[in-house]
Design an enzyme around this catalytic site. Structure first.
Site, PDB file in Angstrom:
ATOM      1  N   LYS A 266       0.042   1.019   5.393  1.00 22.74           N
ATOM      2  CA  LYS A 266       1.445   1.286   5.174  1.00 22.74           C
ATOM      3  C   LYS A 266       2.155   0.313   6.070  1.00 22.74           C
ATOM      4  O   LYS A 266       3.161  -0.255   5.710  1.00 22.74           O
ATOM      5  CB  LYS A 266       1.747   2.713   5.608  1.00 22.74           C
TER       6      LYS A 266
ATOM      7  N   GLY B 113       1.642  -1.639  10.306  1.00 23.50           N
ATOM      8  CA  GLY B 113       1.115  -1.573  11.662  1.00 23.50           C
ATOM      9  C   GLY B 113       2.292  -1.319  12.548  1.00 23.50           C
ATOM     10  O   GLY B 113       3.419  -1.276  12.076  1.00 23.50           O
TER      11      GLY B 113
ATOM     12  N   THR C  95      -4.785   7.141   5.833  1.00 24.51           N
ATOM     13  CA  THR C  95      -5.700   6.761   6.913  1.00 24.51           C
ATOM     14  C   THR C  95      -5.894   7.891   7.901  1.00 24.51           C
ATOM     15  O   THR C  95      -7.015   8.217   8.289  1.00 24.51           O
ATOM     16  CB  THR C  95      -5.119   5.561   7.690  1.00 24.51           C
ATOM     17  N   THR C  96      -4.758   8.457   8.322  1.00 24.19           N
ATOM     18  CA  THR C  96      -4.803   9.526   9.304  1.00 24.19           C
ATOM     19  C   THR C  96      -5.625  10.693   8.769  1.00 24.19           C
ATOM     20  O   THR C  96      -6.399  11.306   9.491  1.00 24.19           O
ATOM     21  CB  THR C  96      -3.359  10.006   9.588  1.00 24.19           C
ATOM     22  N   TRP C  97      -5.441  10.939   7.506  1.00 25.21           N
ATOM     23  CA  TRP C  97      -6.140  12.040   6.838  1.00 25.21           C
ATOM     24  C   TRP C  97      -7.653  11.807   6.861  1.00 25.21           C
ATOM     25  O   TRP C  97      -8.419  12.667   7.295  1.00 25.21           O
ATOM     26  CB  TRP C  97      -5.617  12.134   5.407  1.00 25.21           C
TER      27      TRP C  97
ATOM     28  N   HIS D 142      -7.439  -2.446   8.555  1.00 27.44           N
ATOM     29  CA  HIS D 142      -6.631  -2.582   7.333  1.00 27.44           C
ATOM     30  C   HIS D 142      -6.891  -3.947   6.714  1.00 27.44           C
ATOM     31  O   HIS D 142      -6.185  -4.364   5.818  1.00 27.44           O
ATOM     32  CB  HIS D 142      -5.137  -2.524   7.631  1.00 27.44           C
TER      33      HIS D 142
ATOM     34  N   SER E 160       5.730   5.623   0.309  1.00 31.86           N
ATOM     35  CA  SER E 160       5.370   6.063   1.649  1.00 31.86           C
ATOM     36  C   SER E 160       5.613   4.946   2.678  1.00 31.86           C
ATOM     37  O   SER E 160       6.145   5.187   3.765  1.00 31.86           O
ATOM     38  CB  SER E 160       3.901   6.494   1.655  1.00 31.86           C
TER      39      SER E 160
ATOM     40  N   PHE F  59      -2.623  19.108   4.589  1.00 28.21           N
ATOM     41  CA  PHE F  59      -1.357  18.496   4.982  1.00 28.21           C
ATOM     42  C   PHE F  59      -0.582  19.428   5.919  1.00 28.21           C
ATOM     43  O   PHE F  59      -0.072  19.004   6.960  1.00 28.21           O
ATOM     44  CB  PHE F  59      -0.523  18.170   3.737  1.00 28.21           C
TER      45      PHE F  59
ATOM     46  N   MET G  16      -2.143  19.531   9.384  1.00 24.95           N
ATOM     47  CA  MET G  16      -2.010  18.255  10.105  1.00 24.95           C
ATOM     48  C   MET G  16      -0.566  17.931  10.448  1.00 24.95           C
ATOM     49  O   MET G  16      -0.295  17.224  11.407  1.00 24.95           O
ATOM     50  CB  MET G  16      -2.679  17.123   9.313  1.00 24.95           C
TER      51      MET G  16
ATOM     52  N   PHE H 259       6.683  11.560   9.995  1.00 21.56           N
ATOM     53  CA  PHE H 259       5.449  10.819   9.712  1.00 21.56           C
ATOM     54  C   PHE H 259       4.640  11.552   8.647  1.00 21.56           C
ATOM     55  O   PHE H 259       4.160  10.957   7.688  1.00 21.56           O
ATOM     56  CB  PHE H 259       4.603  10.627  10.982  1.00 21.56           C
TER      57      PHE H 259
END
Ligand code: A3P
Length: 317
Positions: free
Chosen positions: A48, A50, A73-75, A130, A160, A251, A254, A277
């Site tokens: 998305k 950096g 990514t976080t997921w 990435h 996003s 979701f 988190m 975020f």
């Protein structure tokens, strides 16, 4: 590598036509010479964004590695960590998510670079990147590492990324939605073109140990996809542990979890009052953004750019 100044601040410079953070480009030889180990697991996603740009000393710690991506990514990081920790929530609370898996192309002197952090990490290591395939340090291929790629449909990814650029004060203002549509479609965003990134990794998937996942599939049937990840990682967890991982990586959970929701990052960097975020975490939000004309145009561009690939995205659930 050919480097060209794109815009400032923050500085993006190109390596072989791919816009990257200037500090990453400055550190390029260290990144390319990264020594992967055969038991490394690399989480790969189209970014998305950096966290480009520099800030005052007081923000350096907070700035560290909040490199964020639109593809979930976080997921996937949280899912992988929960699997690694056998579903132990407390162990997953040991550090904010940005710090758990070294980001190999990260460079922001005087902080230790992603390469340095990875070097200091005991094996087996889980790392993230990435980078598109052509820029990946060759030792990952040479060591036949495991790669976990997560792809998200281009339209939701664009939406996003747009909101993320609005709230990330380290990033250039994305401009209007119309303007952003052009930047994204032309690959004039950090880490370059979504199309090339996804196609590149998709084409590599049968030649290397790549588990290719889709954001939409994880959303639709998290347990099934988490099970795939578990097997790929060579783990075997009980049904009850799996269920717990599904629950903890939802979701809703988190979004409330300070270790994953970026609430520890200062407002001067990530202004969550503009856009959180953990924004929506859904499939199909693009419908609330794309005009009919934009959608038609995008579909045309998409067909042309993705011609010849067998990859199939789900645009709504
Ligand atoms: P939205 O902006 O569409 O809400 P990344 O971690 O690569 O930066 O991706 C961020 C996107 O993933 C955001 O998408 C965020 O809400 C979504 N996301 C993060 N955790 C998620 C989860 N557990 N389930 C679904 N989506 C999640």
């Amino acid at each position: 590598a050919l480097t060209t100044e794109l815009r400032s601040p923050p500085q993006l410079r190109e390596v072989a036509g791919i816009p990257l953070q200037a500090t990453t480009v400055d550190n390029w030889s260290q990144i390319q010479n990264f020594e992967a180990k055969p038991n490394d697991l690399l989480i790969c996603t189209y970014p998305k964004s950096g966290d480009y740009g520099t800030r005052g000393e007081q923000d350096l710690g907070l700035l560290s590695q909040h490199g964020l991506l639109t593809s979930g990514t976080t997921w996937i990081q949280e899912i992988v960590d929960m699997i690694e920790q056998n579903g132990d929530v407390e162990k997953c609370q040991r550090a904010i998510i940005q710090h758990r898996h070294p980001f190999i192309e990260w460079a922001r002197p005087p902080q230790p670079s992603g390469v340095e952090k990875a070097k200091a990490m005991p094996s087996p290591r889980t790392l993230r990147t990435h980078l598109p395939i052509q820029l990946l340090p060759p030792s990952f291929w040479e060591n036949n590492c495991k790669f976990l790629y997560v792809a998200r449909n281009a339209k939701d990814c664009m939406v996003s990324y747009y909101h993320f650029q609005r709230m990330n004060q380290m990033l250039p203002d994305p401009g209007t939605w119309e303007e952003y549509f052009e930047s994204f479609t032309n690959g004039k965003v950090g880490w370059g073109s979504w199309f090339d990134h996804v196609k590149g990794w998709w084409e590599m998937k049968d030649r290397y140990q790549i588990l290719f996942l889709f954001y939409e599939a994880i959303k639709k049937d998290p347990k099934h996809e988490i099970q795939k990840v578990m097997r790929f990682m060579g783990k075997n967890l009980d049904e009850t542990v799996l269920d717990k991982i599904v629950q903890e990586t939802s979701f809703e959970k988190m979004k409330e979890n300070p270790m994953t929701n970026r609430s520890t990052v200062s407002k001067s960097i990530l202004d969550q009052s503009i856009s959180p975020f953990m924004r929506k975490g859904t499939v199909g939000d693009w419908k609330n953004h794309f005009t009919v004309a934009q959608n038609e145009r995008f579909d045309k561009i998409y067909r042309k750019k993705m011609e010849g690939t067998s990859i199939n995205f789900c645009m709504e659930l």
